[in-house]
Motif scaffolding. Structure first.
Motif, PDB file in Angstrom:
ATOM      1  N   ILE A 268       0.846  -1.191   0.000  1.00 49.12           N
ATOM      2  CA  ILE A 268       0.000   0.000   0.000  1.00 49.12           C
ATOM      3  C   ILE A 268       0.881   1.240   0.000  1.00 49.12           C
ATOM      4  O   ILE A 268       1.671   1.450   0.926  1.00 49.12           O
ATOM      5  CB  ILE A 268      -0.926   0.027   1.233  1.00 49.12           C
ATOM      6  N   GLU A 269       0.748   2.048  -1.031  1.00 49.36           N
ATOM      7  CA  GLU A 269       1.387   3.364  -1.064  1.00 49.36           C
ATOM      8  C   GLU A 269       0.316   4.381  -0.688  1.00 49.36           C
ATOM      9  O   GLU A 269      -0.708   4.478  -1.368  1.00 49.36           O
ATOM     10  CB  GLU A 269       1.947   3.636  -2.452  1.00 49.36           C
TER      11      GLU A 269
ATOM     12  N   ASN B 228      -0.342  14.467   5.810  1.00 49.59           N
ATOM     13  CA  ASN B 228       0.801  14.888   5.005  1.00 49.59           C
ATOM     14  C   ASN B 228       2.015  13.979   5.180  1.00 49.59           C
ATOM     15  O   ASN B 228       3.131  14.352   4.852  1.00 49.59           O
ATOM     16  CB  ASN B 228       1.183  16.333   5.340  1.00 49.59           C
ATOM     17  N   LEU B 229       1.781  12.773   5.708  1.00 51.37           N
ATOM     18  CA  LEU B 229       2.865  11.813   5.919  1.00 51.37           C
ATOM     19  C   LEU B 229       2.793  10.724   4.846  1.00 51.37           C
ATOM     20  O   LEU B 229       1.835   9.941   4.807  1.00 51.37           O
ATOM     21  CB  LEU B 229       2.748  11.183   7.310  1.00 51.37           C
ATOM     22  N   PRO B 230       3.789  10.630   3.943  1.00 50.76           N
ATOM     23  CA  PRO B 230       3.774   9.592   2.914  1.00 50.76           C
ATOM     24  C   PRO B 230       4.258   8.263   3.486  1.00 50.76           C
ATOM     25  O   PRO B 230       5.346   8.186   4.062  1.00 50.76           O
ATOM     26  CB  PRO B 230       4.751  10.127   1.857  1.00 50.76           C
ATOM     27  N   VAL B 231       3.452   7.208   3.349  1.00 54.00           N
ATOM     28  CA  VAL B 231       3.789   5.932   3.968  1.00 54.00           C
ATOM     29  C   VAL B 231       3.681   4.801   2.958  1.00 54.00           C
ATOM     30  O   VAL B 231       3.016   4.914   1.927  1.00 54.00           O
ATOM     31  CB  VAL B 231       2.869   5.624   5.174  1.00 54.00           C
ATOM     32  N   VAL B 232       4.352   3.694   3.282  1.00 53.76           N
ATOM     33  CA  VAL B 232       4.179   2.443   2.575  1.00 53.76           C
ATOM     34  C   VAL B 232       3.895   1.389   3.636  1.00 53.76           C
ATOM     35  O   VAL B 232       4.543   1.343   4.678  1.00 53.76           O
ATOM     36  CB  VAL B 232       5.414   2.075   1.732  1.00 53.76           C
ATOM     37  N   VAL B 233       2.863   0.562   3.376  1.00 50.80           N
ATOM     38  CA  VAL B 233       2.412  -0.435   4.340  1.00 50.80           C
ATOM     39  C   VAL B 233       2.321  -1.787   3.645  1.00 50.80           C
ATOM     40  O   VAL B 233       1.808  -1.889   2.531  1.00 50.80           O
ATOM     41  CB  VAL B 233       1.032  -0.065   4.929  1.00 50.80           C
TER      42      VAL B 233
ATOM     43  N   VAL C 143       7.849   5.449   6.567  1.00 49.44           N
ATOM     44  CA  VAL C 143       7.770   6.737   5.890  1.00 49.44           C
ATOM     45  C   VAL C 143       8.605   6.627   4.619  1.00 49.44           C
ATOM     46  O   VAL C 143       9.807   6.366   4.677  1.00 49.44           O
ATOM     47  CB  VAL C 143       8.298   7.872   6.789  1.00 49.44           C
ATOM     48  N   ARG C 144       7.989   6.824   3.486  1.00 50.81           N
ATOM     49  CA  ARG C 144       8.673   6.596   2.208  1.00 50.81           C
ATOM     50  C   ARG C 144       9.367   7.858   1.699  1.00 50.81           C
ATOM     51  O   ARG C 144       9.184   8.281   0.560  1.00 50.81           O
ATOM     52  CB  ARG C 144       7.708   6.015   1.173  1.00 50.81           C
ATOM     53  N   VAL C 145      10.193   8.435   2.546  1.00 55.07           N
ATOM     54  CA  VAL C 145      10.992   9.605   2.195  1.00 55.07           C
ATOM     55  C   VAL C 145      12.459   9.280   2.453  1.00 55.07           C
ATOM     56  O   VAL C 145      12.828   8.862   3.556  1.00 55.07           O
ATOM     57  CB  VAL C 145      10.590  10.838   3.025  1.00 55.07           C
TER      58      VAL C 145
ATOM     59  N   ARG D 146      10.429   4.260  10.625  1.00 54.31           N
ATOM     60  CA  ARG D 146       9.164   3.638  11.004  1.00 54.31           C
ATOM     61  C   ARG D 146       8.050   4.674  11.025  1.00 54.31           C
ATOM     62  O   ARG D 146       8.224   5.799  11.498  1.00 54.31           O
ATOM     63  CB  ARG D 146       9.272   3.016  12.387  1.00 54.31           C
ATOM     64  N   ALA D 147       6.874   4.291  10.518  1.00 52.60           N
ATOM     65  CA  ALA D 147       5.727   5.199  10.499  1.00 52.60           C
ATOM     66  C   ALA D 147       4.773   4.948  11.656  1.00 52.60           C
ATOM     67  O   ALA D 147       3.817   5.701  11.836  1.00 52.60           O
ATOM     68  CB  ALA D 147       4.970   5.073   9.184  1.00 52.60           C
TER      69      ALA D 147
END
Length: 372
Positions: A281-282, A287-292, A302-304, A347-348
């Protein structure tokens, strides 16, 4: 100044708070959510609807005092070969890396002891687990800047584990990572990133890891006092003899496992079935970009990296996900090849996956992934 608002300000930028945002470029040129700077870290648990100190009447006796012996003298080894007990490849562990060292804490031990007072990378480490909520939280075990030992108090707050420290006898909410009664009220622990995964996945990603050994190899301690009486001025009735779950939010079953992510401006719960169905999951949490993704349980990052918001897609393969041209370990967030090889995603989430009733109790305004 209102006390609750003061404490919010005090705790909001500690540990993994990540209060800063920055303008970043998107790998694929897509814009970040309109009008927002991109956040680069989750938000520390907060006191949105809680006044401190928590009244005694809000504490529930979940276990007898002294019935949950904390691990106070942990021993570790490369495996369980020299001790009684079985640690199978698919057994779940809470994994932690710090200062170049890795350690695994089997869920079978955490379920019985709930608290481990350890040292990792020459720094004090607190590993906690609430069997009722299925929530794991890892933090630096310091109170007032000094190392402190913790135990399970036997009390619950909002159905979640309540700890107490042996230095001030204050009570601490596990999921808030904050003292809720006693002299330390309002102090927050610095949260540390951790993984909930299988022993085989963790050891595969961390070949030099050590694993916590069961008692008697690890020494334990029982609670020597009643922290409510020692750390509180009042003498009111506390708790009831049994724990009941009354979940007002029925969007998910009470014991559905979810991974919660809290951004500066939003909160989302990712149910395990939805994550498994989606593969990778993208997403954006505010405002936090995550991948799960899940393998076998969900993890969020956090995908940054280096000022770029990376794009992820596909499915989990051999415990890895792909983004930005690199393969990333889902257990550790580290890139194992490609242009980002050696980089590590932040880690998100500030806790392991937990039951829905526990997450929504502390985050009543949460969004549920899939319901948007």
């Amino acid at each position: 100044m209102d006390r609750r608002r003061y404490l919010l300000g005090l705790a909001g930028c500690t540990g993994l708070a990540g209060c800063s945002g920055l303008r970043v470029r998107s790998e694929d040129g897509a814009a970040s959510p309109a009008g927002h700077e991109v956040a680069t870290a989750p938000r520390q648990p907060s006191f949105d609807d809680i006044d401190l100190p928590v009244p005694e009447r809000d504490l529930v006796r979940g276990a007898a005092l002294g019935s949950i012996p904390a691990i106070a003298e942990p021993a570790s080894a490369g495996d369980w070969g020299a001790v009684e007990g079985t640690l199978a490849p698919n057994d779940l562990v809470v994994g932690v890396r710090r200062d170049g060292e890795a350690r695994a804490y089997p869920l079978s031990l955490l379920t019985r002891h709930e608290v481990v007072n350890d040292t990792l990378g020459d720094r004090p480490l607190l590993v906690t687990y609430c069997p009722l909520c299925a929530s794991g939280v890892v933090a630096e075990r310091t109170v007032g800047g000094e190392p402190a030992d913790f135990s399970a108090s036997g009390y619950l707050y909002r159905s979640d584990l309540v700890l107490y420290d042996h230095t001030t006898a204050s009570l601490w909410s596990q999921l808030l990572a904050t003292a809720i009664r006693g002299p330390a009220t309002g102090m927050a622990l610095s949260l540390l990133p951790s993984s909930l995964t299988t022993w085989s996945r963790w050891r595969g990603a961390n070949p030099d890891t050590r694993v916590l050994l069961p008692p008697p190899a690890s020494g334990t301690v029982t609670a020597p006092l009643d922290p409510v009486r020692a750390g509180s001025a009042g003498s009111g009735h506390v708790g009831v003899a049994e724990v009941t779950l009354d979940v007002a939010d029925d969007r998910l079953p009470a014991r559905e496992l979810v991974l919660g992510v809290t951004a500066p401006d939003a909160t989302t719960a990712y149910p395990l079935p939805a994550v498994r169905e989606a593969g990778v999951i993208e997403d954006w949490v505010g405002n936090l970009p995550v991948v799960v993704a899940a393998d076998p349980l969900p993890a969020a990052y956090v995908r940054v990296v280096d000022g770029s918001v990376l794009s992820f897609s596909g499915s989990v393969e051999n415990g890895r996900i792909r983004g930005g041209g690199s393969a990333w370990s889902l257990a550790t967030g580290e890139a194992v090849d490609g242009p980002y090889g050696g980089a590590t995603l932040r880690r998100a989430s500030t806790a392991t996956p937990m039951y829905w009733f526990a997450w929504v109790e502390f985050h009543p305004g949460t969004t549920v992934y899939g319901d948007r």
